[in-house]
Design an enzyme around this catalytic site. Structure first.
Site, PDB file in Angstrom:
ATOM      1  N   LYS A 188     -33.550 -17.536   4.615  1.00 17.13           N
ATOM      2  CA  LYS A 188     -32.657 -18.605   5.313  1.00 17.13           C
ATOM      3  C   LYS A 188     -31.332 -18.349   5.446  1.00 17.13           C
ATOM      4  O   LYS A 188     -30.817 -18.654   6.580  1.00 17.13           O
ATOM      5  CB  LYS A 188     -33.062 -19.974   4.811  1.00 17.13           C
ATOM      6  CG  LYS A 188     -32.698 -21.194   5.585  1.00 17.13           C
ATOM      7  CD  LYS A 188     -33.850 -21.317   6.717  1.00 17.13           C
ATOM      8  CE  LYS A 188     -34.904 -22.118   6.305  1.00 17.13           C
ATOM      9  NZ  LYS A 188     -36.232 -21.897   7.293  1.00 17.13           N
ATOM     10  N   CYS A 380       5.324   5.049 -10.238  1.00 13.25           N
ATOM     11  CA  CYS A 380       6.240   4.340  -9.731  1.00 13.25           C
ATOM     12  C   CYS A 380       7.003   3.347 -10.647  1.00 13.25           C
ATOM     13  O   CYS A 380       7.938   3.907 -11.197  1.00 13.25           O
ATOM     14  CB  CYS A 380       5.550   3.263  -8.467  1.00 13.25           C
ATOM     15  SG  CYS A 380       6.726   2.668  -7.397  1.00 13.25           S
ATOM     16  N   HIS A 514       2.767   7.021  -5.130  1.00 14.85           N
ATOM     17  CA  HIS A 514       1.734   6.668  -5.749  1.00 14.85           C
ATOM     18  C   HIS A 514       0.859   7.635  -5.317  1.00 14.85           C
ATOM     19  O   HIS A 514       0.065   7.519  -4.107  1.00 14.85           O
ATOM     20  CB  HIS A 514       1.286   5.336  -4.869  1.00 14.85           C
ATOM     21  CG  HIS A 514       1.960   3.881  -5.427  1.00 14.85           C
ATOM     22  ND1 HIS A 514       1.607   3.330  -6.299  1.00 14.85           N
ATOM     23  CD2 HIS A 514       3.501   3.547  -5.156  1.00 14.85           C
ATOM     24  CE1 HIS A 514       2.332   2.378  -6.662  1.00 14.85           C
ATOM     25  NE2 HIS A 514       3.539   2.493  -5.783  1.00 14.85           N
ATOM     26  N   GLU A 516      -2.210   8.003  -5.932  1.00 11.72           N
ATOM     27  CA  GLU A 516      -3.602   7.692  -5.733  1.00 11.72           C
ATOM     28  C   GLU A 516      -4.012   7.312  -4.517  1.00 11.72           C
ATOM     29  O   GLU A 516      -5.246   7.269  -3.966  1.00 11.72           O
ATOM     30  CB  GLU A 516      -3.798   6.333  -6.747  1.00 11.72           C
ATOM     31  CG  GLU A 516      -3.092   5.167  -6.396  1.00 11.72           C
ATOM     32  CD  GLU A 516      -1.816   5.041  -6.918  1.00 11.72           C
ATOM     33  OE1 GLU A 516      -0.977   5.909  -7.243  1.00 11.72           O
ATOM     34  OE2 GLU A 516      -1.152   3.738  -7.050  1.00 11.72           O
TER      35      GLU A 516
HETATM   36  N1  GLN Z   1       9.168  -2.741  -9.138  1.00  9.90           N
HETATM   37  C1  GLN Z   1       9.363  -1.470  -8.740  1.00  9.90           C
HETATM   38  C2  GLN Z   1      10.240  -1.377  -7.456  1.00  9.90           C
HETATM   39  O1  GLN Z   1      10.044  -1.905  -6.752  1.00  9.90           O
HETATM   40  C3  GLN Z   1       8.238  -0.586  -8.667  1.00  9.90           C
HETATM   41  C4  GLN Z   1       7.207  -0.760  -7.761  1.00  9.90           C
HETATM   42  C5  GLN Z   1       6.049  -0.132  -7.777  1.00  9.90           C
HETATM   43  O2  GLN Z   1       5.686   0.137  -8.877  1.00  9.90           O
HETATM   44  N2  GLN Z   1       5.186  -0.109  -6.777  1.00  9.90           N
HETATM   45  O3  GLN Z   1      11.049  -0.180  -7.148  1.00  9.90           O
END
Ligand code: GLN
Length: 542
Positions: A188, A380, A514, A516
């Site tokens: 449904k 980061c 990053h 990833e």
């Molecule tokens: N806070 C940190 C900055 O702005 C790292 C940012 C993050 O890890 N993406 O530089």
């Protein structure tokens, strides 16, 4: 002419619509079509960059620096096709465009309305920058029946009318729940959801019915009849053992076949799914296991680190290893030595993050990994904290910190005020808006010869994606290098530290970007492959 597939969702959210769209993209690609995936979200934020990861999960960053929905991460991981700014649209971004035009006077005195002006802007966004794609898959966020989704549904209805017959297919993802007290599957909710779609004027071609058990033929026939969908286009979509099994499973139940038929394309020849079989085999039958701690702030919501989690799985694929993630909440051990939680793991990862909360715990995790010789990867924020940790404990700068947490004696990490993008200088001050003003997207990085980074990447010039407002202060480089921290990756102008590594440690690396975001199951990112390998070596020592 480019064909379009629109993917909508009904009944409830969280049905895995993004993964379904990505998997369908992968299947069409495996049949030789060039695909492009695009997301339309009904919320009013211009992009998810300013949303809390608790609310919205990870913010995925594209090569060209757009902050987007995490589904774009799935699209990239399943198809290997890099997404861009043109592949992520919110109602806010659409309205922004319409209102900018209205202010400019582009509408020549007309009353600006949802139909046609907003719906035209949505259709325009669906058509622009599709490159050489044969098939564009547009996923509509939200659930049919939401007020916010209406302009998007109206736009895709119009879109179908404007295209030649057979050039548009509508796939609706629904839920067929099992009701334990009745001992029955219920059709449904699907019927109601499709009725809602048809009231708007959209007749779905394919129903992807999410269900926790096989759907009997009688129930499928009932859905087909009630919803006016061909019986073999009512596709039962059961849960899979890993998300990378979804393309294989959905192919077996005929999803790509049904979509191709709706698009009038040949579907007889089987797609080449060899790479998916290989990926799934490696995930389900690993030879070894490693345990890796992620010390972060949003650890109770794995969606906030979606790409990271996937990249670690990919690192496992590269090493025939299952990576078990130990989520460690940095705040839980602020101020204490975190040995109890970390004793069992073979490597430590400190991911990206924002703000001061949990920082002391993350720093304690860096100290632990450094002193114990455990493989360490800082991403980061994690790299920035690794630099602060080394400054405090190896370089004797007790007052080392980041200006992100306020003024400090030794700003080893400071606000990024100037950098170069595509030959132009970008300038920022602390008074800028928060939305879209970070250093975002892909930037080049030059790797030092003879470094761990060079061994990992096997090359001296890389491009990785960024999302940060602060940077490691290059003025502290001589002091930190004397303490054993090598600056092994720098921006080409030598001003922005991109990679640091500890020369006195077997495997300790921090990256300002990053990695990833660029990892794929069939092409694991070298940094994650190397990190998991280091964890594996560590596991053999203990
Ligand atoms: N806070 C940190 C900055 O702005 C790292 C940012 C993050 O890890 N993406 O530089």
């Amino acid at each position: 002419m480019t064909r379009y597939v629109f993917i909508t969702g009904g009944v409830v959210s969280s049905l895995g619509k993004g993964i379904a769209a990505a998997a369908l993209g992968a299947l069409l690609q495996a049949r030789g079509y060039r695909v492009r995936l695009r997301k339309f979200d009904p919320y009013l934020n211009v992009d998810p960059g300013t949303m809390s990861p608790y609310q919205h999960g990870e913010v995925f960053v594209t090569e060209d620096g757009a902050e987007t929905d995490l589904d774009l991460g799935h699209y990239e991981r399943f198809t290997g096709v890099a997404t861009s700014r043109a592949d992520s649209w919110s109602a806010g971004k659409i309205y922004w465009r319409v209102i900018t035009r209205e202010r400019r006077g582009d509408y020549l005195g007309a009353t600006v309305q949802v139909i046609p002006h907003v719906t035209d802007a949505i259709k325009e966004a669906m058509r622009e920058e599709v490159g050489d794609a044969d098939i564009v898959l547009c996923e509509i966020g939200g659930t049919v029946g939401d007020i916010e989704s209406l302009p998007f549904l109206e736009a895709i209805r119009q879109f179908g009318l404007e295209m030649p017959a057979g050039h548009v297919a509508y796939v609706h993802v629904t839920l067929v729940p099992w009701i334990p007290s009745a001992g029955e599957l219920k059709t449904k909710p699907t019927q109601h959801s499709v009725r809602e779609l048809r009231a708007i004027g959209i007749q779905p071609d394919v129903l992807l019915c999410r269900c926790d058990r096989p759907i009997p033929d009688a129930a499928r026939r009932k859905i087909a009849l009630q919803c006016s969908v061909r019986e073999d286009a009512v596709i039962p979509a059961l849960d899979c053992r890993t998300i990378y099994e979804v393309p294989l499973t959905y192919h077996e139940v005929g999803l790509d076949h049904a979509v191709l038929r709706a698009l009038g394309l040949p579907a007889e020849e089987a797609p080449d799914l060899a790479r998916w079989h290989e990926v799934v085999h490696r995930i389900l039958k690993p030879e070894t296991r490693v345990k890796i701690a992620i010390v972060g702030k949003y650890t109770n919501l794995a969606d906030s680190y979606k790409s990271l989690q996937e990249a670690l799985i990919h690192g496992g694929i590269a090493n025939n290893t299952r990576v078990e993630i130990e989520w460690v909440d940095a705040e839980a051990f602020a101020g204490e030595v975190p040995d109890e939680r970390l004793q069992e793991v073979h490597a430590v990862l400190v991911p990206g993050g924002f703000g001061e909360r949990g920082v002391e715990g993350k720093l304690a995790a860096v100290t632990y990994a450094r002193e114990k010789g455990l493989p360490f990867l800082g991403i980061c924020f994690g790299m920035q904290l690794a630099c602060i940790e080394v400054a405090r404990h190896l370089a004797g700068l007790e007052g080392a910190s980041s200006t992100e947490f306020g003024a400090c004696e030794h700003p080893v990490v400071g606000l990024l005020t100037e950098w170069e993008k595509g030959g132009e200088l970008v300038r920022r001050t602390g008074a800028d808006d928060l939305g879209g003003t970070m250093r975002l997207g892909a930037y080049p990085c030059v790797i030092a010869p003879g470094s761990l980074a060079e061994r990992i990447y096997g090359t001296r010039l890389i491009h990785e994606r960024h999302r940060h407002r602060y940077e490691v202060n290059v003025n502290y480089r001589p002091l930190l290098e004397r303490a054993g921290l090598r600056f092994s990756g720098m921006s080409p102008d030598g001003r922005l530290p991109e990679i640091v590594e500890l020369t006195t440690h077997p495997w300790f690396i921090g990256v300002q970007f990053h990695p990833e975001f660029k990892s794929r199951p069939f092409d694991p990112h070298p940094l994650f492959a190397a990190f998991v390998r280091a964890a594996l070596e560590q596991s053999r020592l203990v």
